[in-house]
Write a protein that holds these residues in place. Structure first.
Motif, mmCIF file in Angstrom:
data_model
loop_
_atom_site.group_PDB
_atom_site.id
_atom_site.type_symbol
_atom_site.label_atom_id
_atom_site.label_comp_id
_atom_site.label_asym_id
_atom_site.label_seq_id
_atom_site.Cartn_x
_atom_site.Cartn_y
_atom_site.Cartn_z
ATOM 1 N N UNK A 116 7.777 84.578 52.665
ATOM 2 C CA UNK A 116 8.263 83.546 51.757
ATOM 3 C C UNK A 116 7.483 83.484 50.450
ATOM 4 N N UNK A 117 6.349 84.119 50.387
ATOM 5 C CA UNK A 117 5.455 83.922 49.248
ATOM 6 C C UNK A 117 6.108 84.310 47.929
ATOM 7 N N UNK A 118 6.733 85.463 47.884
ATOM 8 C CA UNK A 118 7.337 85.901 46.622
ATOM 9 C C UNK A 118 8.573 85.065 46.297
ATOM 10 N N UNK A 119 9.366 84.765 47.316
ATOM 11 C CA UNK A 119 10.609 84.025 47.095
ATOM 12 C C UNK A 119 10.355 82.621 46.573
ATOM 13 N N UNK A 120 9.255 81.998 47.036
ATOM 14 C CA UNK A 120 9.000 80.608 46.689
ATOM 15 C C UNK A 120 7.817 80.451 45.751
ATOM 16 N N UNK A 121 7.420 81.517 45.105
ATOM 17 C CA UNK A 121 6.184 81.492 44.321
ATOM 18 C C UNK A 121 6.230 80.530 43.149
ATOM 19 N N UNK A 122 7.410 80.122 42.708
ATOM 20 C CA UNK A 122 7.510 79.228 41.562
ATOM 21 C C UNK A 122 7.561 77.758 41.955
ATOM 22 N N UNK A 123 7.329 77.448 43.221
ATOM 23 C CA UNK A 123 7.393 76.065 43.680
ATOM 24 C C UNK A 123 6.436 75.182 42.881
ATOM 25 N N UNK A 124 6.922 74.037 42.481
ATOM 26 C CA UNK A 124 6.128 73.070 41.725
ATOM 27 C C UNK A 124 5.430 72.143 42.708
#
Length: 389
Positions: A116-124
């Motif tokens: 999940x790290x790359x997919x959700x890397x832009x999480x605020x």
């Protein structure tokens, strides 16, 4: 806390101080071991799940409040977890299921958290939704963890995040059981104890930390407690079962230790915000019933699943002790002191790998391999509690 109300001899004072010093040293040693599981890339602790990490963060905050020598490291952990943990939020693919024996366990998607790290890397990180995974209890654990970090740091960012998480969950208030309470998760209409106890505790914690909105939080906590107290989840023995049936009656599922614990801290915080002796009386009644049900002859707490409590129940007993300490501070009893001291002493003597200082699941021992960050952080709750009693 000294329970003797008369004169205390210098020798006894030295003995008590020595015991507290030993427990502090044990806790710091255990903290060093806990951090061998910490993953800077995810902000979580390897070998355990998403909600368990929130409890590990809480344990770090508790120890930092007791011992300033780890404060700088704790601040770094808070900052790292806040910044990167949303990237590993398992919300896309988190599933839970009911096992054949009725016990609910958490199942994570294959490869979590690294897939999940790359997919959700832009999480605020400041967006409460970045911490939600579909399970209300998981989000509430994170909110309480950030309140614990706020208590240590005074960082308003952490408190604001906890408020935001609470607001999102409060929007879902109302179940088919008396049109009150919240569901356990957004896709499962199970009305259970832990999600609702955490809701009470979270509202009460916020009431004591957000003076500008304390009236609203008190109202929520009181509303939730009044519903919970009459919901049927508190059984005839005075302990709390896991939840309600679809007919809104007690489901008689396991009396887990954490269900007995979270409500204690919630009622103590509610009493601080809106003084009412009935809150303390209810907490004492539940605590005493829980100890009667869960403590062995040496006053060490156990869950029925031991030694096979993975993946979730490995965390439960520490949560009970953490909240029992809050009740002890508000309403001291020799029984509570005896339980907390017995657990801490037994853990270090009987439930520790002498080579690694890892702490395992059965606090009476023997050490069961492998330990993980969940069994270890849970046991740390007891070590830290023993520092201040």
């Amino acid at each position: 806390m000294l329970l003797n109300t008369g004169l205390v001899s210098p020798a006894l004072l030295l003995l008590v101080a020595g015991g507290a010093s030993a427990q502090l040293a044990n806790s710091v040693t255990a903290f060093t071991t806990l951090q061998t599981w910490y993953n800077n890339s995810t902000g979580l602790w390897n070998t355990a799940g998403w909600w368990n990490a929130a409890n590990s963060l809480t344990v770090v905050a508790e120890l930092a409040a007791a011992d300033s020598s780890i404060l700088d490291e704790a601040l770094s952990i808070f900052e790292t977890t806040y910044s990167v943990a949303p990237s590993a939020n398992p919300s896309n693919g988190l599933e839970k299921k009911v096992e054949s024996n009725g016990d609910i366990v958490t199942i994570y998607p294959a490869g979590w958290p690294y897939n999940l790290l790359e997919k959700r890397a832009s999480s605020d990180s400041s967006d409460p939704s970045a911490w939600l995974d579909g399970a209300n209890d998981d989000a509430e654990w994170w909110a309480l963890a950030w309140i614990a970090a706020y208590d240590v740091t005074g960082n308003d960012t952490y408190l604001a995040l906890a408020e935001g998480i609470f607001s999102d969950i409060a929007n879902s208030w109302g179940t088919y059981c008396g049109d009150g309470g919240i569901y356990w998760e957004t896709t499962n209409n199970y009305v259970n104890a832990i999600a609702n106890e955490l809701f009470i505790s979270l509202a009460a914690h916020l009431a004591n930390r957000v003076p500008g909105n304390s009236t609203t939080y008190i109202a929520w906590a009181e509303k939730a407690w009044n519903w919970f107290a009459t919901s049927g989840m508190i059984n005839a023995e005075g302990t709390i079962n896991d939840g309600l049936t679809t007919n809104c009656t007690n489901n008689n599922q396991t009396t887990w230790s954490y269900n007995q614990g979270v409500i204690l801290g919630g009622l103590v915080e509610l009493n601080k915000a809106s003084a009412n002796q009935s809150y303390i009386d209810s907490a004492n009644s539940i605590a005493e019933a829980a100890i009667s049900a869960l403590a062995d002859s040496n006053y060490v707490i156990h869950d029925a699943c031991e030694p096979d409590c993975a993946p979730d129940a490995t965390q439960f007993k520490g949560i009970f002790i953490r909240n029992l300490l809050l009740l002890q501070d508000a309403s001291p009893k020799d029984l509570y002191t005896e339980v907390m001291q017995a657990c801490a002493t037994s853990i270090w003597a009987n439930d520790r790998d002498n080579g690694t200082n890892e702490l395992s699941v059965d606090w009476s021992g023997p050490f069961i391999s492998p330990a993980n960050s969940s069994t270890h952080s849970s046991a740390m709750d007891a070590l830290i509690a023993a520092i201040s009693i």
